[in-house]
Design a protein around this motif. Structure first.
Motif, PDB file in Angstrom:
ATOM      1  N   VAL A   3       0.845  -1.190   0.000  1.00 13.55           N
ATOM      2  CA  VAL A   3       0.000   0.000   0.000  1.00 13.55           C
ATOM      3  C   VAL A   3       0.883   1.243   0.000  1.00 13.55           C
ATOM      4  O   VAL A   3       1.706   1.429   0.907  1.00 13.55           O
ATOM      5  N   HIS A  33       0.889  -6.196   6.458  1.00 19.86           N
ATOM      6  CA  HIS A  33       0.922  -5.606   5.124  1.00 19.86           C
ATOM      7  C   HIS A  33       2.206  -4.798   4.942  1.00 19.86           C
ATOM      8  O   HIS A  33       3.011  -4.657   5.881  1.00 19.86           O
ATOM      9  N   ASP A  90       0.167  -2.529  -4.733  1.00 20.93           N
ATOM     10  CA  ASP A  90      -1.107  -3.154  -5.093  1.00 20.93           C
ATOM     11  C   ASP A  90      -2.228  -2.121  -5.113  1.00 20.93           C
ATOM     12  O   ASP A  90      -3.226  -2.284  -5.822  1.00 20.93           O
ATOM     13  N   VAL A  91      -2.086  -1.082  -4.298  1.00 23.85           N
ATOM     14  CA  VAL A  91      -3.095  -0.032  -4.229  1.00 23.85           C
ATOM     15  C   VAL A  91      -2.422   1.257  -3.777  1.00 23.85           C
ATOM     16  O   VAL A  91      -1.423   1.225  -3.035  1.00 23.85           O
ATOM     17  N   HIS A  93      -3.347   4.774  -1.772  1.00 23.47           N
ATOM     18  CA  HIS A  93      -4.354   5.401  -0.901  1.00 23.47           C
ATOM     19  C   HIS A  93      -3.998   6.873  -0.751  1.00 23.47           C
ATOM     20  O   HIS A  93      -2.993   7.226  -0.128  1.00 23.47           O
ATOM     21  N   THR A 117      -6.900   2.735  -6.917  1.00 25.77           N
ATOM     22  CA  THR A 117      -6.750   3.930  -6.089  1.00 25.77           C
ATOM     23  C   THR A 117      -7.923   4.098  -5.137  1.00 25.77           C
ATOM     24  O   THR A 117      -9.086   4.005  -5.544  1.00 25.77           O
ATOM     25  N   ALA A 118      -7.605   4.336  -3.867  1.00 23.25           N
ATOM     26  CA  ALA A 118      -8.598   4.713  -2.861  1.00 23.25           C
ATOM     27  C   ALA A 118      -8.333   6.161  -2.470  1.00 23.25           C
ATOM     28  O   ALA A 118      -7.182   6.549  -2.266  1.00 23.25           O
ATOM     29  N   ASN A 366     -10.211   0.049   6.067  1.00 26.42           N
ATOM     30  CA  ASN A 366      -9.291   0.521   5.036  1.00 26.42           C
ATOM     31  C   ASN A 366      -8.990  -0.589   4.037  1.00 26.42           C
ATOM     32  O   ASN A 366      -8.982  -0.359   2.825  1.00 26.42           O
ATOM     33  N   LEU A 367      -8.769  -1.786   4.540  1.00 26.53           N
ATOM     34  CA  LEU A 367      -8.487  -2.915   3.644  1.00 26.53           C
ATOM     35  C   LEU A 367      -9.678  -3.206   2.737  1.00 26.53           C
ATOM     36  O   LEU A 367      -9.509  -3.567   1.563  1.00 26.53           O
ATOM     37  N   TYR A 370      -9.499  -0.863  -0.081  1.00 22.34           N
ATOM     38  CA  TYR A 370      -8.471  -1.265  -1.042  1.00 22.34           C
ATOM     39  C   TYR A 370      -8.989  -2.387  -1.950  1.00 22.34           C
ATOM     40  O   TYR A 370      -8.715  -2.402  -3.154  1.00 22.34           O
ATOM     41  N   ARG A 371      -9.746  -3.317  -1.366  1.00 28.80           N
ATOM     42  CA  ARG A 371     -10.297  -4.409  -2.167  1.00 28.80           C
ATOM     43  C   ARG A 371     -11.328  -3.872  -3.167  1.00 28.80           C
ATOM     44  O   ARG A 371     -11.401  -4.330  -4.314  1.00 28.80           O
TER      45      ARG A 371
END
Length: 377
Positions: A3, A33, A90-91, A93, A117-118, A366-367, A370-371
């Motif tokens: 992340v 993570h 992977d993402v 934030h 993207t979050a 938060n996870l 991301y998913r």
């Protein structure tokens, strides 16, 4: 999960976003993570690219020399594109406010690199949301969402403003988190020493939108209404309104009851909360109210404006009292000062019932964001 967290501001600056971003990265690491942070906030005198690992995860500082250490970089998008290609997260934030000159280019860089993207909104959007919302399909918020970004906001009040700015449902509430161990005194608590005065506290930046002058005014009016002879007020923080706040204390006629403590670190503030009774919040511009959550976790009764974001975790009559305006704040505080049994009932509840936004659950939220971003990407 790898992340990459993007934030204009970060430690050593002190503030809500700075604290939350750092705690989020720490908790992601604790849950196995691989977080990394990129920011435009310098740690010292060095400018350019710099990386540190003080908390066990990398913090990439991409900075240029600017007045007042403004979180701006003329090549922010290119710098973050390079970093994303190097880290292959992977993402991504991204944490944003009304003006995020570093974080917004991070959204563009993530889109260029094809990374899910979050985006989390932290600050009250006010008139900006209405102005941007009039752009319809050209609203940047709508464009981010249509490009696959998952949109979240730290409170339901702020989520409504993000929708007003052009987003479509859903905009998920992703609250700030708190570590109970940092603030919670236990079921009995250290408590106010026998014979000590009833203590009201506030912790805020001494700037206009936080309304520190109204803290003093509400306290003074509450004391006059209640006739409470042993109530005192401690105000924590600092800022450009220091001299005006000092004068307000003098003008209140209660200078002997009011102490402007100044800024203290988290452990010292937690110790102060452990010996206090009421937390007073006067800002309608708090999109969440992290200091209110800290005080509620420490077992204090809360008196706050219900129009702010605190309504998500402060239930009126249970965790504290919510008011509609300044007169209501003074009335609510006066009621608690005059009714020690009600005050103790609220304090007992807050000591024995943990608040919902604890980092264990907030990390999971938060996870989930991301998913969702990964599924949309």
């Amino acid at each position: 999960m790898r992340v990459l967290i993007v934030s204009d501001c970060y430690a050593p600056r002190l503030g809500g976003i700075e604290t939350q971003v750092r705690d989020l990265a720490r908790n992601l690491l604790r849950h196995g993570h691989e977080p990394a942070v990129v920011t435009a906030t310098p740690a010292g005198t060095h400018r350019g690219r710099e990386v540190e690992r003080a908390d066990g995860f990398p913090v990439f500082r991409t900075t240029v020399p600017l007045p007042a250490e403004l979180p701006v970089h003329p090549r922010a998008r290119g710098e973050m594109t390079w970093l994303m290609e190097h880290l292959q997260p992977d993402v991504v934030h991204v944490h944003v406010g009304v003006v995020s000159p570093f974080a917004w280019p991070g959204i563009a860089a993530a889109r260029r690199c094809g990374v899910p993207t979050a985006i989390t909104f932290h600050c009250v959007l006010g008139g900006w949301s209405r102005a941007v919302g009039r752009l319809g399909g050209l609203s940047p918020v709508r464009l981010w969402q249509e490009a696959g970004a998952d949109l979240t906001a730290v409170s339901s009040m702020l989520a409504q403003q993000v929708l007003q700015a052009g987003a479509r449902e859903p905009v998920t509430v992703l609250p700030n988190g708190i570590s109970l161990a940092d603030w919670h005194p236990g079921p009995s608590g250290e408590g106010r020493p026998p014979g000590a005065p009833l203590r009201v506290v506030a912790s805020l930046r001494w700037i206009g939108r936080k309304r520190p002058l109204q803290v003093v005014q509400a306290f003074a009016e509450a004391v006059r209404r209640s006739g409470c002879r042993d109530a005192v007020l401690d105000v924590y923080g600092d800022g450009p309104l220091r001299h005006r706040l000092e004068q307000e204390v003098v003008d209140s006629g209660m200078a002997e009851r009011i102490t402007l403590v100044g800024r203290v670190d988290r452990p010292e503030l937690a110790r102060a909360f452990a010996q206090a009774d009421v937390y007073l919040q006067t800002s309608p511009a708090d999109s969440f109210g992290i200091s209110v959550l800290e005080a509620r976790t420490a077992g204090l009764a809360v008196v706050a404006l219900g129009s702010s974001g605190v309504g998500d975790f402060i239930e009126h009559g249970v965790d504290g009292l919510l008011a509609d305006d300044d007169a209501g704040l003074a009335e609510a505080l006066a009621g608690l000062l005059a009714d020690p049994q009600r005050l103790e009932r609220i304090k007992h509840h807050n000591r024995t019932v943990p608040p919902t936004p604890e980092w264990g659950s907030v990390t999971g939220m938060n996870l989930s964001a991301y998913r969702r971003a990964g599924a949309r990407g």
